[in-house]
Structures are given as C-alpha cells and as structure tokens.
Design an enzyme around this catalytic site. Structure first.
Site, short mmCIF file in Angstrom:
data_model
loop_
_atom_site.label_atom_id
_atom_site.label_comp_id
_atom_site.label_asym_id
_atom_site.label_seq_id
_atom_site.Cartn_x
_atom_site.Cartn_y
_atom_site.Cartn_z
N HIS A 182 3.97 1.51 2.23
CA HIS A 182 5.27 0.74 1.70
C HIS A 182 6.03 1.48 0.40
O HIS A 182 7.05 1.80 0.39
CB HIS A 182 5.04 -0.80 0.91
CG HIS A 182 4.19 -1.58 1.98
ND1 HIS A 182 2.97 -2.06 1.97
CD2 HIS A 182 4.96 -2.53 2.99
CE1 HIS A 182 2.87 -2.95 2.87
NE2 HIS A 182 3.99 -3.18 3.54
N HIS B 269 0.88 -1.18 -0.12
CA HIS B 269 0.02 -0.04 -0.10
C HIS B 269 0.96 1.00 0.02
O HIS B 269 2.11 1.01 0.07
CB HIS B 269 -1.01 0.14 1.07
CG HIS B 269 -0.22 -0.23 2.69
ND1 HIS B 269 0.61 0.60 3.08
CD2 HIS B 269 -0.34 -1.29 3.64
CE1 HIS B 269 1.00 0.17 4.07
NE2 HIS B 269 0.48 -0.99 4.50
N GLN B 270 0.29 2.28 -0.08
CA GLN B 270 1.13 3.66 -0.19
C GLN B 270 2.35 3.66 0.98
O GLN B 270 3.04 4.50 0.87
CB GLN B 270 -0.14 4.95 0.01
CG GLN B 270 -0.58 5.17 -1.29
CD GLN B 270 0.38 5.34 -2.39
OE1 GLN B 270 1.29 6.02 -2.51
NE2 GLN B 270 -0.17 4.94 -3.63
N GLN C 6 9.28 -3.04 15.82
CA GLN C 6 10.13 -3.72 14.80
C GLN C 6 11.28 -3.08 14.29
O GLN C 6 12.23 -3.25 14.40
CB GLN C 6 9.10 -4.31 13.69
CG GLN C 6 10.07 -4.71 12.41
CD GLN C 6 9.06 -5.26 11.38
OE1 GLN C 6 8.71 -6.38 11.25
NE2 GLN C 6 8.97 -4.36 10.26
N GLY D 281 9.13 0.97 8.17
CA GLY D 281 8.17 1.99 8.60
C GLY D 281 8.08 2.23 9.95
O GLY D 281 8.20 1.21 10.83
N LEU E 111 -1.99 3.71 7.83
CA LEU E 111 -2.13 2.56 6.53
C LEU E 111 -1.61 1.19 6.76
O LEU E 111 -0.47 1.13 7.68
CB LEU E 111 -1.47 3.03 5.15
CG LEU E 111 -2.29 4.34 4.54
CD1 LEU E 111 -1.79 4.30 3.20
CD2 LEU E 111 -3.61 4.48 4.51
O1 PAF Z 1 7.42 -5.53 8.39
C1 PAF Z 1 7.22 -6.52 7.44
O2 PAF Z 1 6.72 -6.49 6.51
C2 PAF Z 1 7.95 -7.78 7.93
O3 PAF Z 1 8.12 -7.94 9.26
C3 PAF Z 1 9.55 -7.72 7.51
C4 PAF Z 1 10.48 -6.69 8.02
C5 PAF Z 1 9.66 -7.54 5.83
C6 PAF Z 1 10.34 -9.04 7.73
O4 PAF Z 1 9.45 -10.20 7.11
#
Ligand code: PAF
Length: 281
Positions: free
Chosen positions: A37, A34-35, A154, A148, A185
C-alpha cells in the site's frame, strides 16, 4: 497530515487544492497497511500535488461467510505509516457516512470479466468494489487513482468501468511489491503459519518458471498444468491457474502478452498472485 471522517470535511480540506488546480492523487485502501500500500502512496506522491488515502472497510464487497467483522481495523498504526510516506489527507469515513441511512438502489456491475477468476468464488464482490470505488471517486474527485497489480482483476475491472462510464480519472496500476523471497505482499500473509510462510513463495517461483517455459515455446495449456501440479505437490490446494489477456479476455495460446493468474490455499489462507508475460521481449 489531516484525517477527515466526513465527506463535508474532506471537501473543505480539498477546496483550496481544487481552486488552485492542484493535481489530486487518490489511493483507496481498506487499511491494515503494508509496504505494498505504501508503495502506491509513494507513486502518487511522485506525480501529484495532493495525496489522499481512504481507509474504509467496505461491507458490500464481503460475502456472508467472509471476514468483514474480523477484518483488522488499525487506523492509528496506518496513520503513522502514511505520515512517513507523504500522505496529505486520510479519509476514514464510517459505514453510515458512506452509505447513509436510506436503502441503496443503484448497483454497478462490470459484466464478463467479473464472473471468473476471483469472481467465481465471490459472487457480488466486484459489484461491491465498483460501487464503493465510484462513490469514493465522486467524493475525492481525483485526477489520478492508484491500484496495486497484486489485485490484477480488480485493477482491470476499475479500468474498464472508468473507460465505460467516461470517468475523468487516470487509473494507474502499480507493480506488485514482493518480499525478498518473492512472496507478494498481502494483509493475508500474516495468517500463515511459519511452515506455510516458508512454502508460500513457491507460487511466484512457479509463475517465473512458467514464464521461462512459455518463452522457450512450451504450450500454454501444458505450462498452466505444470504450475498446478507443482503447487499441489507442495501442499497447496489450488483454486485456479489461468491465463488471460491484459484486459482479461480468454487466451488459448501464447501468441500475445498474457497474464498468468494463480489462487491457491495453504491451510486456511487463500493466496493470489499473477505475472505479466510479454510476448515480444
Ligand atoms: O483493494 C482494496 O483494498 C479494496 O477492494 C478497495 C479498492 C479499497 C475498495 O474497497
């Protein structure tokens, strides 16, 4: 734009960039873009010569009752979107390509900051993320990696791991992309009913109100309790409302920069959001 599905193919595609010392920017994703990403890719495009985006639904970061099998795989649609924002190479490996046939014996565990917030409900999740991100970093060998701030925990875990293990990569956190009504989003927003979609921006509104209250001198514990009460009154099933320092240490009062975190369910859809509140400004 090229798509590579093997580690060897990706290395071959990147070899001339590496030889001519071009900067490589990397955006790891699980696809279904989506936007939010696409904004990570736009940021990478601004400062890197070559932009690589991985699309890999990583089995080891899903718990046994989570949606690994039903996670949307939308490579063709994702490729079209990525072509429009200037991605140079998509890396879309199979599970076998990433994990091989032999049993994996190595784990990567970033302690303390992975046990609470989203980690409390998802044991092993951040270990799975740390392993796959390390593998992807080793495969792509980027100069810059973009994550993000929506998944703030994370991002903090990856930054900690990169620092602890001296990985030669600069990790860049990109601000949350929001819909006009403030909803952060997320691929999960697509699961919301029309009614729940209309309610969902209440999370961001509650966070913004909390920011004002903190700056007006209200006590942190009262402000967190108010967010919980507001959201519960609007039909959310609140999982957590917490405040942490930017690197996720616990904080008792608003005497430094803090990040406010919310996770709450509307129906079956679990939404997360966060807001950084600066102490000085
Ligand atoms: O944030 C995500 O989409 C996932 O956790 C990642 C960082 C691609 C690892 O699989």
């Amino acid at each position: 734009m090229k798509t590579e599905t093997t580690i060897q193919g990706l290395s071959a595609s990147l070899s001339s960039a590496r030889q001519s010392r071009k900067t490589i920017g990397f955006v790891p994703t699980m696809g279904n873009l989506h936007q939010g990403h696409l904004n990570l890719v736009r940021e990478a495009r601004k400062i890197c010569d070559v932009v690589v985006v991985s699309i890999f639904v990583n089995p080891i970061q899903f718990g046994p009752n989570e949606d690994f099998d039903s996670y949307p795989r939308t490579l063709e649609q994702d490729s079209n979107l990525l072509a429009d924002v200037g991605c140079d190479i998509i890396f879309a490996p199979s599970v076998e390509q990433m994990y091989g046939k032999n049993k994996r014996l190595t784990t990567i565990s970033v302690s303390e900051i992975t046990n609470d917030l989203c980690g409390a409900q998802r044991p092993g999740h951040f270990d799975g993320v740390a392993v796959v991100v390390t593998k992807l970093f080793n495969i792509v060998q980027p100069n810059f990696a973009f994550f993000g701030q929506k998944d703030y925990q994370q991002l903090a875990v990856i930054k900690q791991m990169v620092q602890d293990l001296n990985m030669p990569i600069e990790v860049i956190g990109v601000p949350i992309t929001r819909a006009e009504d403030g909803l952060a989003l997320s691929s999960r927003n697509g699961y919301l009913s029309e009614e729940h979609r209309a309610t969902a921006p209440a999370i961001y509104k509650a966070l913004k109100a909390a920011e004002t209250d903190l700056k007006n001198g209200q006590a942190l514990t009262d402000v967190l309790a108010q967010i919980r009460a507001d959201l519960t009154a609007q039909g959310f099933e609140v999982d957590y409302v917490e405040a942490r320092s930017p690197m996720l240490q616990t904080v008792e009062q608003f005497d430094q920069d803090v990040v406010l975190f919310v996770a709450a369910k509307l129906g079956k859809t679990r939404l997360i959001d966060n807001l950084q509140v600066s102490h000085s400004a």
